[in-house]
Scaffold this motif. Structure first.
Motif, mmCIF file in Angstrom:
data_model
loop_
_atom_site.group_PDB
_atom_site.id
_atom_site.type_symbol
_atom_site.label_atom_id
_atom_site.label_comp_id
_atom_site.label_asym_id
_atom_site.label_seq_id
_atom_site.Cartn_x
_atom_site.Cartn_y
_atom_site.Cartn_z
ATOM 1 N N GLY A 22 4.809 -3.200 5.091
ATOM 2 C CA GLY A 22 3.770 -2.194 5.279
ATOM 3 C C GLY A 22 4.326 -0.787 5.266
ATOM 4 N N GLN A 23 5.471 -0.605 5.895
ATOM 5 C CA GLN A 23 6.103 0.719 5.915
ATOM 6 C C GLN A 23 6.604 1.114 4.530
ATOM 7 N N PHE A 24 7.207 0.155 3.826
ATOM 8 C CA PHE A 24 7.670 0.454 2.470
ATOM 9 C C PHE A 24 6.500 0.742 1.536
ATOM 10 N N ALA A 25 5.394 0.022 1.711
ATOM 11 C CA ALA A 25 4.209 0.258 0.877
ATOM 12 C C ALA A 25 3.643 1.649 1.133
ATOM 13 N N PHE A 26 3.566 2.056 2.391
ATOM 14 C CA PHE A 26 3.052 3.388 2.712
ATOM 15 C C PHE A 26 3.968 4.470 2.144
ATOM 16 N N ILE A 29 3.298 4.696 -1.543
ATOM 17 C CA ILE A 29 2.040 5.387 -1.828
ATOM 18 C C ILE A 29 2.216 6.893 -1.689
ATOM 19 N N ILE A 30 2.897 7.305 -0.654
ATOM 20 C CA ILE A 30 3.146 8.748 -0.467
ATOM 21 C C ILE A 30 3.957 9.294 -1.637
ATOM 22 N N THR A 31 5.033 8.602 -1.969
ATOM 23 C CA THR A 31 5.967 9.092 -2.983
ATOM 24 C C THR A 31 5.404 9.053 -4.396
ATOM 25 N N PHE A 32 4.729 7.964 -4.745
ATOM 26 C CA PHE A 32 4.326 7.779 -6.141
ATOM 27 C C PHE A 32 2.850 8.061 -6.430
ATOM 28 N N VAL A 33 2.045 8.234 -5.379
ATOM 29 C CA VAL A 33 0.623 8.504 -5.615
ATOM 30 C C VAL A 33 0.224 9.869 -5.045
ATOM 31 N N GLY A 104 6.769 9.336 11.295
ATOM 32 C CA GLY A 104 7.735 10.033 10.438
ATOM 33 C C GLY A 104 7.278 10.110 8.992
ATOM 34 N N LEU A 105 6.674 9.036 8.496
ATOM 35 C CA LEU A 105 6.161 9.050 7.122
ATOM 36 C C LEU A 105 5.005 10.032 6.969
ATOM 37 N N ILE A 106 4.145 10.111 7.969
ATOM 38 C CA ILE A 106 3.054 11.085 7.921
ATOM 39 C C ILE A 106 3.605 12.507 7.952
#
Length: 153
Positions: A22-26, A29-33, A104-106
């Motif tokens: 889930g963390q890698f998917a998010f 999404i941030i990086t590539f979308v 952190g991702l947000i």
């Protein structure tokens, strides 16, 4: 049909992998979308506040995750941990690590790039990976099958 003694450990490993995925998917999404499409609109002040918050959150929650897991484990005098306590302690640990990673991702997303805040999700994810549920605390030999018998058995 006899019960599978590895069952709880398998479920815990699936939980561990699912939380990480889930963390890698998010992050993907941030990086590539979101970033390439310019879909994140924020101001620098908000991004800076969230970066500071995510760093403080990391320094509070990650040590707390270790403390809570140790409290939940409550090993027996011979050092073994009951399978239920092992699973519960690790799920709490992984969930707290995931919370830090997501914040952190947000913060990274709002910064419109990984610079400055990538260490927060990186540390949280690294702790999750290093704490793979191998079952060693369940038995003295390190085998998940070497579990102390309980009264129900």
């Amino acid at each position: 049909m006899p019960a599978n003694k590895n069952g709880p450990l398998v479920v815990l490993r699936i939980t561990w992998a699912t939380l990480l995925l889930g963390q890698f998917a998010f992050a993907a999404i941030i990086t590539f979308v979101l970033w390439p499409q310019g879909m994140v609109h924020t101001n620098a002040h908000q991004a800076q506040i969230l970066a500071i918050f995510s760093t403080i959150f990391m320094f509070v929650m990650l040590p707390l995750a270790f403390v809570i897991r140790k409290i939940v484990y409550q090993p027996s005098p011979d050092g073994r941990i009951a399978p239920g306590r092992y699973s519960t302690g690790n799920i709490i640990f992984y969930t707290l690590c995931e919370a830090v990673a997501m914040v952190g991702l947000i913060a990274m997303m709002m910064h419109q790039g990984p610079s400055g805040v990538i260490f927060v999700p990186a540390v949280a994810v690294a702790l999750q990976i290093v704490n793979y549920p191998n079952g060693t605390p369940l038995g003295s030999s390190g085998s998940p099958l070497d579990v102390a018998p309980t009264r129900e058995q």
